[in-house]
Design an enzyme around this catalytic site. Structure first.
Site, PDB file in Angstrom:
ATOM      1  N   GLY A  12       1.043  -3.817  -8.547  1.00 21.80           N
ATOM      2  CA  GLY A  12       0.572  -5.193  -8.465  1.00 21.80           C
ATOM      3  C   GLY A  12       0.354  -5.563  -7.013  1.00 21.80           C
ATOM      4  N   SER A  14      -0.621  -8.129  -4.458  1.00 21.24           N
ATOM      5  CA  SER A  14      -0.736  -9.588  -4.362  1.00 21.24           C
ATOM      6  C   SER A  14      -1.584 -10.032  -3.183  1.00 21.24           C
ATOM      7  CB  SER A  14       0.658 -10.201  -4.225  1.00 21.24           C
ATOM      8  OG  SER A  14       1.244  -9.791  -2.985  1.00 21.24           O
ATOM      9  N   GLY A  15      -1.868  -9.101  -2.282  1.00 17.99           N
ATOM     10  CA  GLY A  15      -2.533  -9.465  -1.042  1.00 17.99           C
ATOM     11  C   GLY A  15      -1.547  -9.635   0.091  1.00 17.99           C
ATOM     12  N   GLY A  16      -0.265  -9.406  -0.190  1.00 21.44           N
ATOM     13  CA  GLY A  16       0.770  -9.547   0.825  1.00 21.44           C
ATOM     14  C   GLY A  16       1.266  -8.211   1.351  1.00 21.44           C
ATOM     15  N   ASP A  18       4.462  -6.851   1.304  1.00 25.71           N
ATOM     16  CA  ASP A  18       5.428  -6.081   0.518  1.00 25.71           C
ATOM     17  C   ASP A  18       4.757  -5.195  -0.522  1.00 25.71           C
ATOM     18  OD1 ASP A  18       7.478  -7.338   1.951  1.00 25.71           O
ATOM     19  OD2 ASP A  18       7.557  -8.998   0.528  1.00 25.71           O
ATOM     20  N   SER A  19       3.790  -5.729  -1.247  1.00 22.36           N
ATOM     21  CA  SER A  19       3.115  -4.923  -2.262  1.00 22.36           C
ATOM     22  C   SER A  19       2.219  -3.872  -1.622  1.00 22.36           C
ATOM     23  CB  SER A  19       2.303  -5.812  -3.211  1.00 22.36           C
ATOM     24  OG  SER A  19       1.289  -6.516  -2.531  1.00 22.36           O
ATOM     25  N   CYS A 101       7.261 -16.513 -14.631  1.00 23.94           N
ATOM     26  CA  CYS A 101       6.091 -15.776 -14.146  1.00 23.94           C
ATOM     27  C   CYS A 101       6.354 -14.276 -14.204  1.00 23.94           C
ATOM     28  CB  CYS A 101       5.756 -16.199 -12.722  1.00 23.94           C
ATOM     29  SG  CYS A 101       4.400 -15.275 -11.975  1.00 23.94           S
ATOM     30  N   CYS A 193       5.020 -18.609  -7.553  1.00 20.22           N
ATOM     31  CA  CYS A 193       4.180 -17.543  -8.082  1.00 20.22           C
ATOM     32  C   CYS A 193       2.827 -18.088  -8.539  1.00 20.22           C
ATOM     33  CB  CYS A 193       4.912 -16.904  -9.263  1.00 20.22           C
ATOM     34  SG  CYS A 193       4.027 -15.620 -10.103  1.00 20.22           S
TER      35      CYS A 193
END
Length: 346
Positions: A12, A14-16, A18-19, A101, A193
């Site tokens: 997943g 997210s655009g951040g 960590d992912s 979420c 979220c």
């Protein structure tokens, strides 16, 4: 992290940071990575950064040279998170939308999508750890997100990887630089979220059409006004309009007449409840619900020791609770760093 060489892992994205680091770590470990951006439901007419976040997720996938999909989970998000959030606040309870979420979207819709596309595992950038289908706290106590994961279905958890859960945040940032990820300098998201920069207060004001009401002290004397009783939770420190200097804490609320009752100086109970009753429980290791457990009723909140009765679904704290706990909040139980599961406080 278990051996995942040649395994199909849907991450997943997210655009951040960590992912993105999670995807890079999995790729370096030999996994066949596919990036998935999960599109939620967004309040009409309110600002949201989802298009920018999706672009950043695409950039990460392109940088890593992995396939990329966009999953439209707006229906699951609207029904399982937003409608739940609104109905709980309207009923005077204090829900945690991030927990729903995770259950309904990230480990619900996303998990099903991944399995339908022959994924062996899913992965997210959560700061938590798994081993043999059990959930554990993330190694960085300032970032641990296991509290938000208590409601994740056990089947989904058993097929989930948390690549950054065993790393401190500082190392994750350093790895983002090392991998030259395009989001290495991006700030962490602080919003709910999928609501991005929109606060719960802002969203509820728009959805519930709140009205000004009276703030009373415990003698019934009016000491100021508020913008809507539905916006506040028990134990919350507030600043009533036109009131003398606080601190003021909410000790009761009456939604029928839109009134808040506050106490000056402290939110401590006069008579703390002897037990907390839970509903909608989810247990990863129900056999561990014996003896003394540790309970957490707020993200990064204090930990309270006590015992749990499976027959009555009640938690009995070993010492009196120090502050009011609002119905609708989540109580999550631990044995050491192992998260046993949790439930919603009645």
């Amino acid at each position: 992290m278990e051996s995942i060489a040649s395994k199909n892992v849907f991450v997943g994205l997210s655009g951040g940071v960590d992912s993105a680091v999670s995807a890079a770590l999995l790729q370096n470990a030999g996994a066949h990575v596919t990036g998935v951006f999960i599109k939620g439901w967004y309040p009409p007419g309110m600002p949201c950064t989802w298009a920018e976040d999706r672009r950043d997720a695409m950039r990460v996938a392109a940088h890593l040279g992995v396939p990329f999909h966009t999953l439209d989970a707006s229906t699951e998000y609207k029904q399982g998170v937003i409608d739940y959030l609104i109905s709980e606040y309207a009923a005077g309870r204090t829900p945690n939308p991030d927990i729903m979420c995770n259950r309904e979207v990230k480990f619900g819709a996303f998990y099903r999508f991944a399995k339908e596309h022959n994924a062996d595992f899913i992965a997210t950038g959560h700061y938590a750890q798994t081993k043999d289908g059990q959930l554990f706290r993330g190694i960085d106590p300032s970032k641990d997100q296991s509290y938000f994961l208590w409601a994740v279905p056990k089947e989904a958890l058993s097929q989930t990887l948390f690549p950054v859960g065993g790393l401190p945040k500082s190392e994750v940032r350093a790895l983002a630089e090392k991998f030259n990820l395009p989001v290495a300098q991006k700030k962490d998201s602080q919003g709910i979220c999928f609501l991005g920069s929109i606060s719960v207060d802002e969203f509820l004001r728009n959805e519930l059409k709140t009205e000004e009401g009276d703030v009373l002290d415990e003698t019934g004397q009016k000491i100021g006004t508020h913008d809507g009783a539905v916006l506040h939770t028990l134990g919350e420190r507030i600043t009533p309009h036109d009131a003398e200097q606080g601190p003021w804490y909410v000790v009761r609320k009456d939604l029928a007449i839109n009134v808040l009752v506050v106490r000056h100086g402290s939110a401590a109970f006069e008579t703390p409840p002897a037990t907390l009753t839970l509903r909608d429980t989810n247990w990863f290791t129900p056999d561990a619900l014996e003896g003394t457990l540790e309970a957490q009723y707020r993200y990064h909140g204090s930990v309270t020791a006590g015992t749990y009765d499976k027959k009555t679904s009640t938690f009995t704290p070993s010492v009196p609770l120090p502050e009011p706990i609002a119905a609708g909040q989540s109580l999550v139980l631990y044995v050491g760093d192992s998260c046993i599961g949790g439930g919603i406080i009645e």
